[in-house]
Motif scaffolding. Structure first.
Motif, short mmCIF file in Angstrom:
data_model
loop_
_atom_site.label_atom_id
_atom_site.label_comp_id
_atom_site.label_asym_id
_atom_site.label_seq_id
_atom_site.Cartn_x
_atom_site.Cartn_y
_atom_site.Cartn_z
N ALA A 72 -13.40 18.10 -16.03
CA ALA A 72 -14.32 18.91 -16.83
C ALA A 72 -15.74 18.36 -16.79
N HIS A 73 -15.90 17.05 -16.86
CA HIS A 73 -17.25 16.49 -16.85
C HIS A 73 -17.93 16.71 -15.50
N ASP A 74 -17.16 16.76 -14.41
CA ASP A 74 -17.75 17.06 -13.11
C ASP A 74 -18.31 18.49 -13.09
N LEU A 75 -17.54 19.43 -13.61
CA LEU A 75 -18.00 20.82 -13.66
C LEU A 75 -19.22 20.95 -14.56
N GLN A 76 -19.21 20.30 -15.69
CA GLN A 76 -20.35 20.39 -16.60
C GLN A 76 -21.61 19.80 -15.99
N ALA A 77 -21.48 18.65 -15.32
CA ALA A 77 -22.64 18.03 -14.69
C ALA A 77 -23.20 18.92 -13.58
N ALA A 78 -22.33 19.56 -12.80
CA ALA A 78 -22.81 20.43 -11.73
C ALA A 78 -23.47 21.67 -12.29
N ALA A 79 -22.96 22.21 -13.38
CA ALA A 79 -23.57 23.41 -13.98
C ALA A 79 -24.90 23.08 -14.63
N LYS A 80 -25.05 21.89 -15.22
CA LYS A 80 -26.30 21.54 -15.88
C LYS A 80 -27.43 21.28 -14.89
N ARG A 81 -27.11 21.12 -13.61
CA ARG A 81 -28.16 20.94 -12.61
C ARG A 81 -28.87 22.25 -12.29
N THR A 82 -28.47 23.34 -12.92
CA THR A 82 -29.11 24.64 -12.70
C THR A 82 -30.45 24.69 -13.43
N ALA A 83 -31.47 25.15 -12.72
CA ALA A 83 -32.81 25.25 -13.32
C ALA A 83 -32.86 26.37 -14.35
N ASP A 84 -33.92 26.36 -15.16
CA ASP A 84 -34.05 27.36 -16.22
C ASP A 84 -34.22 28.77 -15.68
N ASP A 85 -34.79 28.91 -14.47
CA ASP A 85 -35.00 30.25 -13.91
C ASP A 85 -33.92 30.64 -12.91
N GLU A 86 -32.81 29.91 -12.89
CA GLU A 86 -31.71 30.21 -11.97
C GLU A 86 -30.54 30.82 -12.74
N THR A 87 -29.94 31.84 -12.16
CA THR A 87 -28.75 32.45 -12.71
C THR A 87 -27.52 31.82 -12.04
N LEU A 88 -26.58 31.37 -12.84
CA LEU A 88 -25.40 30.69 -12.34
C LEU A 88 -24.25 31.68 -12.19
N VAL A 89 -23.69 31.73 -10.98
CA VAL A 89 -22.51 32.54 -10.69
C VAL A 89 -21.35 31.57 -10.41
N VAL A 90 -20.34 31.59 -11.25
CA VAL A 90 -19.24 30.62 -11.17
C VAL A 90 -18.01 31.32 -10.61
N LEU A 91 -17.44 30.74 -9.55
CA LEU A 91 -16.22 31.25 -8.93
C LEU A 91 -15.20 30.11 -8.87
N SER A 92 -13.93 30.46 -9.07
CA SER A 92 -12.89 29.45 -9.06
C SER A 92 -11.57 30.09 -8.67
N ASP A 93 -10.67 29.27 -8.12
CA ASP A 93 -9.33 29.75 -7.80
C ASP A 93 -8.37 29.59 -8.98
N MET A 94 -8.86 29.06 -10.10
CA MET A 94 -8.06 28.93 -11.31
C MET A 94 -8.39 30.07 -12.26
N PRO A 95 -7.47 30.44 -13.17
CA PRO A 95 -7.75 31.51 -14.13
C PRO A 95 -8.97 31.19 -14.99
N PRO A 96 -9.79 32.19 -15.33
CA PRO A 96 -11.00 31.91 -16.13
C PRO A 96 -10.71 31.22 -17.45
N ALA A 97 -9.59 31.55 -18.09
CA ALA A 97 -9.29 30.92 -19.38
C ALA A 97 -9.09 29.42 -19.26
#
Length: 383
Positions: free
Chosen positions: A327-352
């Motif tokens: 979980a901390h790896d995913l959070q760190a990678a998502a927080k590297r997104t800039a304020d003017d960037e839209t994040l599109v998250v894809l995964s092979d695991m269920p969204p829940a």
């Protein structure tokens, strides 16, 4: 197009055919009968049958020795797209011809293609034109080639398996996630931020009476004719407001899940195809986009140009599922997104299994669901 010469020396295996087994059994029976009855003719016939089998076995092995195979074909192809290739079987020997060779090439998938070479003279070669398609992404450097022959007389089936060194990269089939449109993010937008393309608006919502200022293009003429018949006026199509056009996007791919869901390889392949489709779709809209995934330690791969987009497709083609994402790896990678960037998250695991682990960002995070039917159109919307 590349041509790579086969360089492998593997053992030749043999198996007697039905004809060979019958001849061997008959020869053995004649030889035993000749010894029992002290009949030299019967014994000689049985011994001759076994000598014929031995000669056929030796000639069959000689028929497959020192053969070379070359492949003239592309090194990079899209999944599911037919491509041509030429498979060449070469006989470099100076005195011995080769007869009745069946050759079969196996590519990832598995995809198999082959043909027959009835006769190859000494010092010559036979070309086989192939058209193949690999159904799914793959990366493989060596491909098995199977040679089979029943020469001579069909008494033995000789086989030889060779390894053809030919790097082949199969790019994933791009599938545009339907969620990119259904969430109202990229609906009928132009590269001008916040503006619709032409007279377009957003998602169709319904019908309403005509008002001053409505464009004639929005008039629903069949409904308006029925409305006139009832004594009413024109009717126009009403739509939702157009979605915003992000300045930049980041396609984030991960394999993290916290609910213990089973790992399904087909979902991983589908998620990679959707990542490839999302990159192509966003690039076609003129939006600078980057790829970031846990399969290569969260490295950023830009896809602003066609060359960079092609490089991202190759990265996805070589991707291997990461097994230790937390979980901390995913959070760190998502927080590297800039304020003017839209994040599109894809995964092979269920969204829940991973939505609660996503951090809050300035712009909404898009999380398309793999269970939604994808869009196979990978180009930008027509203005």
């Amino acid at each position: 197009m590349a041509q790579v010469i086969l360089n492998s020396q593997l053992a030749i295996t043999s198996q007697p055919s039905t004809r060979g087994a019958v001849l061997g059994g008959a020869g053995f029976a004649l030889f035993v009968a000749g010894l029992w009855r002290v009949d030299g003719i019967l014994a000689a016939l049985g011994l001759g049958a076994w000598c014929l089998l031995g000669l056929a076995w030796a000639l069959g092995r000689l028929n497959l020795t020192r053969l070379q195979v070359t492949l003239d074909g592309p090194n990079k192809v899209p999944a599911g797209v037919m491509f041509p290739a030429v498979l060449t079987l070469r006989n470099p020997r100076q005195f011995w011809d080769t007869f009745a060779i069946h050759i079969e090439l196996e590519l990832p998938g598995p995809t198999r293609a082959g043909g027959q070479a009835p006769w190859i003279a000494a010092g010559s070669a036979a070309d086989l034109d192939l058209r193949m398609a690999v159904p799914q992404r793959a990366w493989q450097e060596r491909h098995p080639v199977r040679l089979k022959s029943g020469f001579p007389l069909g008494l033995f089936e000789m086989r030889r398996v060779l390894a053809l060194a030919h790097p082949l990269l199969v790019l994933p089939r791009p599938l545009v996630p339907r969620g990119l449109r259904a969430l109202g993010v990229l609906l009928d937008t132009s590269p001008l931020e916040g503006a619709a393309a032409g007279e377009a608006a957003g998602e169709p919502r319904g019908l309403r009476p005509w008002q001053p200022g409505d464009s004639p293009r929005r008039i629903d003429w069949p409904t308006s004719v029925r409305s006139w018949a009832r004594g009413a006026g024109l009717v126009v199509r009403e739509a939702e407001p157009p979605g915003f056009h992000p300045r930049r996007c980041v396609v984030l791919f991960h394999s993290f899940g916290m609910d213990g869901s089973l790992i399904r390889p087909e979902r991983f392949e589908r998620a990679l195809s959707m990542a490839a489709g999302a990159l192509r779709h966003l690039h076609g809209l003129g939006i600078p986009v980057r790829l970031r995934g846990d399969f290569d330690d969260w490295l950023d791969h830009p896809a602003a140009t066609l060359a960079q987009l092609a490089a991202c497709q190759e990265v996805l083609a070589r991707a291997v599922r990461a097994a230790g994402t937390e979980a901390h790896d995913l959070q760190a990678a998502a927080k590297r997104t800039a304020d003017d960037e839209t994040l599109v998250v894809l995964s092979d695991m269920p969204p829940a299994a991973w939505l609660p682990a996503l951090p809050k960002l300035r712009l909404p995070i898009l999380t398309p669901d793999l269970r939604q039917p994808p869009l196979r159109v990978t180009t930008a919307p027509r203005p």
